[in-house]
Write a protein that holds these residues in place. Sequence first.
Motif, short mmCIF file in Angstrom:
data_model
loop_
_atom_site.label_atom_id
_atom_site.label_comp_id
_atom_site.label_asym_id
_atom_site.label_seq_id
_atom_site.Cartn_x
_atom_site.Cartn_y
_atom_site.Cartn_z
N LEU A 1 0.83 -1.21 0.00
CA LEU A 1 0.00 0.00 0.00
C LEU A 1 0.86 1.26 0.00
N VAL A 2 1.94 1.24 0.78
CA VAL A 2 2.85 2.39 0.80
C VAL A 2 3.51 2.58 -0.56
N HIS A 3 3.95 1.49 -1.17
CA HIS A 3 4.57 1.58 -2.50
C HIS A 3 3.55 2.05 -3.54
N ALA A 4 2.30 1.60 -3.41
CA ALA A 4 1.27 2.04 -4.35
C ALA A 4 1.01 3.53 -4.21
N ALA A 5 0.98 4.03 -2.97
CA ALA A 5 0.80 5.47 -2.76
C ALA A 5 1.96 6.25 -3.38
N GLY A 6 3.18 5.71 -3.23
CA GLY A 6 4.33 6.36 -3.86
C GLY A 6 4.23 6.35 -5.37
N GLY A 7 3.74 5.25 -5.95
CA GLY A 7 3.56 5.19 -7.40
C GLY A 7 2.51 6.17 -7.89
N LEU A 8 1.41 6.33 -7.13
CA LEU A 8 0.38 7.30 -7.51
C LEU A 8 0.93 8.72 -7.47
N MET A 9 1.68 9.04 -6.41
CA MET A 9 2.29 10.37 -6.32
C MET A 9 3.27 10.60 -7.46
N LEU A 10 4.03 9.57 -7.80
CA LEU A 10 4.99 9.67 -8.89
C LEU A 10 4.28 9.94 -10.22
N ALA A 11 3.18 9.23 -10.48
CA ALA A 11 2.45 9.42 -11.73
C ALA A 11 1.83 10.80 -11.82
N VAL A 12 1.26 11.28 -10.71
CA VAL A 12 0.61 12.61 -10.71
C VAL A 12 1.65 13.70 -10.97
N LEU A 13 2.80 13.63 -10.30
CA LEU A 13 3.84 14.65 -10.50
C LEU A 13 4.44 14.57 -11.90
N TRP A 14 4.64 13.35 -12.39
CA TRP A 14 5.24 13.16 -13.72
C TRP A 14 4.39 13.82 -14.79
N GLN A 15 3.07 13.69 -14.67
CA GLN A 15 2.17 14.24 -15.67
C GLN A 15 1.74 15.67 -15.35
N GLY A 16 2.37 16.27 -14.34
CA GLY A 16 2.10 17.66 -13.99
C GLY A 16 3.00 18.61 -14.76
N PRO A 17 3.00 19.88 -14.36
CA PRO A 17 3.75 20.89 -15.12
C PRO A 17 5.26 20.72 -15.07
N TYR A 18 5.79 20.06 -14.02
CA TYR A 18 7.24 19.94 -13.88
C TYR A 18 7.79 18.61 -14.39
N GLY A 19 6.93 17.70 -14.79
CA GLY A 19 7.34 16.48 -15.47
C GLY A 19 8.16 15.53 -14.61
N ALA A 20 9.04 14.80 -15.29
CA ALA A 20 9.79 13.72 -14.65
C ALA A 20 10.71 14.22 -13.54
N PHE A 21 11.18 15.49 -13.65
CA PHE A 21 12.10 16.01 -12.64
C PHE A 21 11.44 16.04 -11.26
N ALA A 22 10.20 16.52 -11.20
CA ALA A 22 9.49 16.55 -9.92
C ALA A 22 9.25 15.14 -9.39
N ALA A 23 8.96 14.21 -10.30
CA ALA A 23 8.73 12.84 -9.88
C ALA A 23 9.99 12.23 -9.27
N LEU A 24 11.15 12.53 -9.88
CA LEU A 24 12.39 11.99 -9.35
C LEU A 24 12.69 12.56 -7.96
N LEU A 25 12.37 13.84 -7.74
CA LEU A 25 12.56 14.41 -6.40
C LEU A 25 11.66 13.72 -5.38
N ALA A 26 10.45 13.38 -5.81
CA ALA A 26 9.53 12.69 -4.90
C ALA A 26 10.03 11.31 -4.53
N LEU A 27 10.90 10.73 -5.34
CA LEU A 27 11.44 9.41 -5.05
C LEU A 27 12.48 9.43 -3.93
N LEU A 28 12.95 10.63 -3.54
CA LEU A 28 14.03 10.71 -2.56
C LEU A 28 13.69 10.01 -1.24
N PRO A 29 12.54 10.31 -0.60
CA PRO A 29 12.26 9.59 0.65
C PRO A 29 12.10 8.08 0.46
N LEU A 30 11.54 7.69 -0.68
CA LEU A 30 11.42 6.25 -0.96
C LEU A 30 12.79 5.62 -1.18
#
Length: 477
Positions: free
Chosen positions: A200-229
């Motif tokens: 469930l925690v990994h799924a929540a991280g994947g959802l956050m990753l997908a939302v940020l990736w498809q947002g205005p800042y793209g893959a860069f924001a998603a990679l930053l979100a991966l830091l705590p994971l």
Amino acid sequence: MPVLAACCLLTLLPLPAPAAAAHWPGGPVDWPKVGLLAFLHTCWESLAQGLATPCLRLTLLLLRRPPLRARRPVRPGVNAFFPVLFAGVLMLPPAAAGLVAVPAALLGAAEAEGRRRQVWNGAQLALSAFAAAAVFHLLAGPQLLLGSRFPAALLPAFAALGAFCLVNGVLVGGMRVLAEGRRPTVLLRGASAALGVPVLVHAAGGLMLAVLWQGPYGAFAALLALLPLTISAWVFAQGHRERDAHQATVRALVQAVEIKDAYTRGHSERVGRAAVLIADQLGMEAERLRTLRFAGILHDVGKLGVATELLRRNGPLTEAERRAVEVHPVHGYELVRGIAFLGEAHAGILHHHERMDGRGYPAGLAGEQIPEFARIISVADAFDSMTSTRSYRRGRPVGEAVAELERCSGSQFDPVMVRALVDALAVHDWQPVLPPSPDCIKAVPDIPLGVPEPAPRAAPRGVPVQGGGSVPTTGPS
């Protein structure tokens, strides 16, 4: 299963324009995104397994540095990091989402005989991701996610997670049914066990990753979100490495004891198992169970300080020889007291020969003064000793051993621990240990259970209670 996974991935092949419009399982495909997600999933899976990531290996190659020493994955044959894979499920067509899972499974470190398992694991994850992405598309998840329509987008996301866990669990259970002859009910148990808090925690991280990736800042924001994971994955791997080191330390000590006394081979592991059965009946928490198992396995490590001839004697011992053997809990405590991860196990090793009536050794403790671990190990040790053939007595049936434990309950053994073992044996099968050959039976006397009660003894000075203080190094006085 690899053939079925390959058929699913075949939908990625280019098709004529009319067919491609209805061919949503495999296209259109954003290949750069697929490649980047597959690369990230491989990197983070390597990190979670405690292995060198592809980035690090490539850097060392470019700098012409020697490669890192090959290491074994902390969880061989098991995938440990899913956020990037879940992000692929939410952002890609089903066949492309399945493709993201394949490189990490196939490129991980494995022994030669483990390559077949890698192919199986890659196919298993590819099918699970394909099914999850198909469910997400059928419930219009991509449109809801792109429009940031929350909480409506959570429903297809949770459905996709459920499909992933269901398919993954059923495939694992099916393999066990076919390979190990398990009952078909293991399929449902595997599917339900696959959906846990880490997933469930990994799924929540994947959802956050997908939302940020498809947002205005793209893959860069998603990679930053991966830091705590990333930090959690590294800590996870280090924790498993530390546990592996603990296991190796315990195994080395036990092997040294068993080399010295062949008749006790396997005794330490069985005492650890019996101790866990008792504690499990008492509802002991998981971390203490793990420490108790170590205490049970190492309870006789002090025999390394006892003369081998005394351990292998098949006749009676003199009073001086008996006292030399009885000092082994003190030797064991001295050997392991500097091993910090054993914690409460120290007291269990030192006091496992104490008696409830205070006539045990080495400190003469009585009743509740005896540490809980020691009271558990005392019962487990006696039970396995009675059911195993030793150098001084043939093994007895389980029923006789249980009757002897109950006879000595309250005087030698804690009645609560004896009752817990009896209840555990009613659920778990325990087979007496057979001697290695018929000659071994003839070489030892057939002595019935039940021995005279020991005479009261004075507790030696300097023996600690519950693992604290100082201990004598030359034996009790």
